[in-house]
Design an enzyme around this catalytic site. Structure first.
Site, mmCIF file in Angstrom:
data_model
loop_
_atom_site.group_PDB
_atom_site.id
_atom_site.type_symbol
_atom_site.label_atom_id
_atom_site.label_comp_id
_atom_site.label_asym_id
_atom_site.label_seq_id
_atom_site.Cartn_x
_atom_site.Cartn_y
_atom_site.Cartn_z
ATOM 1 N N CYS A 81 -13.497 36.585 -31.369
ATOM 2 C CA CYS A 81 -12.813 36.761 -30.097
ATOM 3 C C CYS A 81 -11.522 35.936 -30.091
ATOM 4 C CB CYS A 81 -13.759 36.310 -28.980
ATOM 5 S SG CYS A 81 -12.970 35.989 -27.411
ATOM 6 N N GLU A 82 -10.441 36.558 -29.702
ATOM 7 C CA GLU A 82 -9.164 35.836 -29.694
ATOM 8 C C GLU A 82 -9.067 34.816 -28.565
ATOM 9 O OE1 GLU A 82 -6.147 38.770 -27.258
ATOM 10 O OE2 GLU A 82 -6.353 39.079 -29.395
ATOM 11 N N HIS A 83 -9.937 34.904 -27.574
ATOM 12 C CA HIS A 83 -9.875 33.953 -26.464
ATOM 13 C C HIS A 83 -10.488 32.602 -26.799
ATOM 14 C CE1 HIS A 83 -9.686 37.665 -23.672
ATOM 15 N NE2 HIS A 83 -8.481 37.287 -24.035
ATOM 16 N N HIS A 84 -11.603 32.602 -27.530
ATOM 17 C CA HIS A 84 -12.299 31.352 -27.853
ATOM 18 C C HIS A 84 -12.449 31.132 -29.351
ATOM 19 C CE1 HIS A 84 -13.917 32.601 -23.851
ATOM 20 N NE2 HIS A 84 -13.603 31.343 -23.574
ATOM 21 N N GLN A 123 -12.859 43.231 -28.331
ATOM 22 C CA GLN A 123 -13.692 44.370 -28.733
ATOM 23 C C GLN A 123 -13.010 45.691 -28.380
ATOM 24 O OE1 GLN A 123 -17.901 44.053 -27.991
ATOM 25 N NE2 GLN A 123 -18.090 46.244 -27.652
ATOM 26 N N HIS A 151 -21.460 38.597 -28.046
ATOM 27 C CA HIS A 151 -20.312 37.690 -28.104
ATOM 28 C C HIS A 151 -20.830 36.278 -27.898
ATOM 29 C CE1 HIS A 151 -16.965 40.733 -27.491
ATOM 30 N NE2 HIS A 151 -18.083 41.449 -27.403
ATOM 31 N N CYS A 153 -19.269 33.768 -27.111
ATOM 32 C CA CYS A 153 -18.665 33.150 -25.924
ATOM 33 C C CYS A 153 -19.464 33.500 -24.669
ATOM 34 C CB CYS A 153 -17.192 33.539 -25.780
ATOM 35 S SG CYS A 153 -16.868 35.310 -25.773
#
Length: 187
Positions: A81-84, A123, A151, A153
């Protein structure tokens, strides 16, 4: 764009220090190098555009143009995931497309899904990337992608819901407007 292994090592060492650990202790001495090598592998897809991936895995074979559908289900991949930068795991990608005179080698579909996943991703974008690459490689506008994943996260931090799965679908071409095709693709 090549992955800068030396920069990764430098920053991982800094992260270890920021966590209050000693990057020179026995168990951590080689960790920056190991992480850098792992990142080279798991983020390999960041080195290529969608068009380059389509070119790499675009081996096709002639077929009759009769409207038949090709579906490959449950291709296991993982991504981050690019956020976390958290792991997306137990990820299953299913791809359906309608050939237009050419079919892709079946292993190429799995290779495309795998390489597109080897990026910092969302995703939803992963489904769109796979659809775009399959469309280019197979020379077919009619592509559908379904992804189901856990995920970390969501499961290991934050809300901590280990049974939560995320399902996303991407429809292109005839799949966008034909509900029966959508059902046939993933039933």
């Amino acid at each position: 764009m090549a992955i800068d292994k030396e920069k990764i090592e430098y920053h991982i060492r800094g992260i270890l220090e920021a966590l209050g650990d000693d990057p020179d202790r026995e168990g951590l001495k080689e960790t920056p190098d190991r992480v850098a090598r792992m990142y080279e592998e798991v983020f390999e897809g960041m080195n290529y555009t969608n068009a380059e991936i389509a070119e790499m895995f675009g081996k096709t074979f002639e077929c009759a143009e009769n409207g038949d559908m090709v579906t490959v289900r449950d291709i296991e991949v993982f991504s981050y995931c690019e956020h976390h930068m958290a792991l997306m795991y137990d990820m299953k990608v299913s791809v359906a497309y309608i050939p237009h005179g050419r079919v892709l080698g079946l292993s190429k579909i799995a290779r495309i899904a795998d390489m597109a996943a080897k990026r910092l991703q969302l995703q939803e974008r992963l489904g769109s990337d796979i659809a775009e690459i399959i469309s280019m490689a197979a020379d077919s506008p009619d592509v559908a992608v379904r992804i189901e994943a856990n995920h970390s996260c969501m499961t290991a931090r934050g809300i901590k819901k280990p049974s939560a799965k995320t399902v996303s679908t991407t429809f292109r071409g005839k799949f966008e407007t034909d509900p029966m095709l959508q059902i046939r693709a993933f039933c």
